[in-house]
Motif scaffolding. Structure first.
Motif, short mmCIF file in Angstrom:
data_model
loop_
_atom_site.label_atom_id
_atom_site.label_comp_id
_atom_site.label_asym_id
_atom_site.label_seq_id
_atom_site.Cartn_x
_atom_site.Cartn_y
_atom_site.Cartn_z
N GLY A 301 0.78 -1.23 0.00
CA GLY A 301 0.00 0.00 0.00
C GLY A 301 0.81 1.28 0.00
N ALA A 302 2.09 1.21 -0.37
CA ALA A 302 2.92 2.41 -0.43
C ALA A 302 2.83 3.05 -1.81
N ALA A 303 2.80 4.38 -1.84
CA ALA A 303 2.90 5.12 -3.10
C ALA A 303 4.35 5.06 -3.57
N VAL A 304 4.57 4.84 -4.86
CA VAL A 304 5.91 4.53 -5.38
C VAL A 304 6.36 5.56 -6.40
N ALA A 305 7.63 5.95 -6.28
CA ALA A 305 8.34 6.68 -7.33
C ALA A 305 9.56 5.85 -7.71
N CYS A 306 9.79 5.64 -9.01
CA CYS A 306 10.94 4.83 -9.40
C CYS A 306 11.48 5.26 -10.76
N SER A 307 12.66 4.74 -11.07
CA SER A 307 13.31 5.03 -12.34
C SER A 307 12.47 4.54 -13.51
N ASP A 308 12.67 5.20 -14.65
CA ASP A 308 11.92 4.84 -15.85
C ASP A 308 12.73 3.95 -16.79
N THR A 309 13.60 3.12 -16.21
CA THR A 309 14.55 2.38 -17.01
C THR A 309 14.36 0.87 -16.88
N SER A 310 14.92 0.13 -17.83
CA SER A 310 14.95 -1.33 -17.86
C SER A 310 13.56 -1.92 -17.62
N SER A 311 13.43 -2.83 -16.66
CA SER A 311 12.16 -3.54 -16.45
C SER A 311 11.17 -2.78 -15.58
N TYR A 322 7.45 8.24 -12.37
CA TYR A 322 8.73 7.85 -12.94
C TYR A 322 9.65 9.05 -13.11
N PHE A 323 10.95 8.78 -13.04
CA PHE A 323 11.97 9.80 -13.26
C PHE A 323 13.17 9.13 -13.92
N ALA A 324 13.97 9.90 -14.63
CA ALA A 324 15.21 9.38 -15.20
C ALA A 324 16.22 9.17 -14.07
N PRO A 325 16.91 8.05 -14.03
CA PRO A 325 17.73 7.72 -12.86
C PRO A 325 18.86 8.70 -12.59
N GLU A 326 19.36 9.42 -13.59
CA GLU A 326 20.45 10.36 -13.36
C GLU A 326 19.95 11.79 -13.16
N ASP A 327 18.65 11.99 -13.17
CA ASP A 327 18.06 13.33 -13.07
C ASP A 327 17.77 13.65 -11.60
N ILE A 328 18.70 14.33 -10.95
CA ILE A 328 18.54 14.66 -9.53
C ILE A 328 17.30 15.52 -9.31
N ASP A 329 17.12 16.54 -10.17
CA ASP A 329 15.97 17.42 -10.01
C ASP A 329 14.66 16.68 -10.24
N GLY A 330 14.64 15.78 -11.23
CA GLY A 330 13.43 15.00 -11.52
C GLY A 330 13.06 14.08 -10.37
N LEU A 331 14.07 13.46 -9.78
CA LEU A 331 13.84 12.58 -8.63
C LEU A 331 13.29 13.39 -7.45
N ALA A 332 13.94 14.54 -7.18
CA ALA A 332 13.48 15.38 -6.07
C ALA A 332 12.06 15.89 -6.31
N HIS A 333 11.75 16.21 -7.56
CA HIS A 333 10.40 16.69 -7.89
C HIS A 333 9.36 15.60 -7.62
N ALA A 334 9.68 14.36 -8.00
CA ALA A 334 8.75 13.24 -7.75
C ALA A 334 8.51 13.07 -6.25
N LEU A 335 9.58 13.17 -5.46
CA LEU A 335 9.42 13.03 -4.01
C LEU A 335 8.62 14.18 -3.42
N ARG A 336 8.89 15.39 -3.88
CA ARG A 336 8.11 16.53 -3.40
C ARG A 336 6.62 16.35 -3.67
#
Length: 377
Positions: A301-311, A322-336
């Motif tokens: 039941g957890a809300a998930v943010a994860c990379s948009d790569t591979s499987s 989803y966020f690109a794994p090397e995109d620090i700003d994109g990852l932070a935006h998803a968490l926000r």
């Protein structure tokens, strides 16, 4: 089906040293045992009696299942002789299944190998030159020894075909699943786990190993850009390899202090409540053969943010940000977004529960048995 046949599954990797492969083995075995047809048997190779006892806890002592001790480690050269010798002594061995690329390369009977990922080839910078060379040799030997190959996702299957030239007809995709113990836990259990690990009410959870491809330094750096604006702490849990301390050192260098917690290994009984209590779950991996923690988080039941790569898009479907794994700003935006928007969290949590239900070890076992039977029918 009148002739008896034995399917031999090598469970020597069902240990804490192989957290992902171990989950695969322990999820698959009871589901296989439950679906055997009359005249079929399951033989499980274990390193010692203690591992037998551990596996039997989840196997309900199925009458069509037997255990054999194969004391040589998968890393041992001795297994190249001892395991085939053991197979020859078994009653009616029909198929040998290795869940790992280090296996006996001349087992003497039809063989199946599960190749979970090709990380040393796709991300050579994450392993030593020696490990890379050994992997290249060993995985090719496994592919030569195996009559059929199993992958956990279509993305992994494509990698096997594209990078190693495996005939697509030889590769079966059998997606994995969260175990039956992964489901939303009651508040009392969540509170118990919070007290056990001294966790705050709000935390962002990562669960997995700390190997370089898991991309934890990027996660720490992304969290650092937002740490001052949120009460949610970052909790990094799972198998910890002391050879890769970079994420802990980066957290210290950024002055994050207690805002980032490194829990290390978490046992199976605590993991579901740890997922269930998280404000959100994040998985920034650069590459996954499947990405089982994403499914486990969703099942809890957890809300998930994860990379948009591979499987990972196969596993997460439309139930993750989803966020690109090397995109620090994109990852932070998803968490926000997840931390600040309870409606979004609830929507993704509900979608995640539905997504997790699309996967089951029963279905994985059905597809795996089809692979076995294709080699003997």
């Amino acid at each position: 089906m009148t002739a008896k046949r034995t399917y031999v599954v090598d469970a020597r990797t069902a240990t804490p040293h192989f957290p992902g492969i171990g989950r695969y083995v322990t999820g698959l075995l009871p589901a296989l045992a439950a679906q055997l047809a009359p005249g079929e048997r399951l033989a499980i190779l274990c390193t010692d009696d203690a591992q037998v006892a551990d596996l039997q806890k989840n196997m309900n002592f199925w009458p069509n299942t037997t255990y054999f001790i194969a004391p040589d480690s998968p890393f041992s050269l001795g297994q190249q002789w001892s395991v085939p010798r053991l197979l020859r002594r078994m009653p009616a061995p029909a198929v040998y299944h290795s869940p790992y690329y280090l296996m006996p390369y001349r087992p003497g009977i039809p063989a199946v190998a599960t190749i979970h990922d090709l990380i040393p080839l796709l991300y050579p910078q994450t392993v030593s030159l020696r490990a890379r060379l050994l992997f290249r040799i060993a995985v090719r030997l496994a592919l030569r020894a195996a009559d059929r190959v199993i992958a956990g996702a279509e993305a992994s299957r494509r990698d096997l075909v594209r990078i190693l030239g495996v005939d697509p007809a030889r590769v079966a995709v059998t997606p994995y699943a969260a175990g039956p113990n992964f489901h939303p836990r009651p508040s009392a259990e969540i509170d118990r786990v919070r007290r056990r690990f001294d966790l705050p009410d709000e935390y962002i959870l990562y669960f997995g190993s700390n190997k370089p491809h898991k991309n934890l330094v990027t996660l720490v750096e992304a969290y650092a850009t937002m740490a001052a604006e949120t009460g949610a702490r970052l909790v990094i849990a799972g198998y910890w390899d002391a050879a890769y301390p970079e994420s802990r050192r980066r957290a210290e260098a950024l002055g994050l202090g207690e805002r980032v917690r490194f829990l290390g290994p978490v046992n199976e009984t605590d993991a579901p409540a740890l997922y269930s209590g998280a404000t959100c779950f994040v998985f920034p991996s650069r590459y996954e053969g499947f990405g089982l923690p994403v499914l486990e988080a969703m099942a809890c039941g957890a809300a998930v943010a994860c990379s948009d790569t591979s499987s990972l898009p196969e596993v997460g479907g439309d139930a993750a940000l989803y966020f690109a794994p090397e995109d620090i700003d994109g990852l932070a935006h998803a968490l926000r977004r997840l931390i600040s928007d309870p409606v979004l969290r609830q929507t993704l949590a509900q979608k995640g529960l539905e997504q997790a239900r699309r996967f089951s070890w029963s279905r994985t076992a059905t597809q795996t048995l089809e692979v076995y039977r294709s080699l003997v029918d």
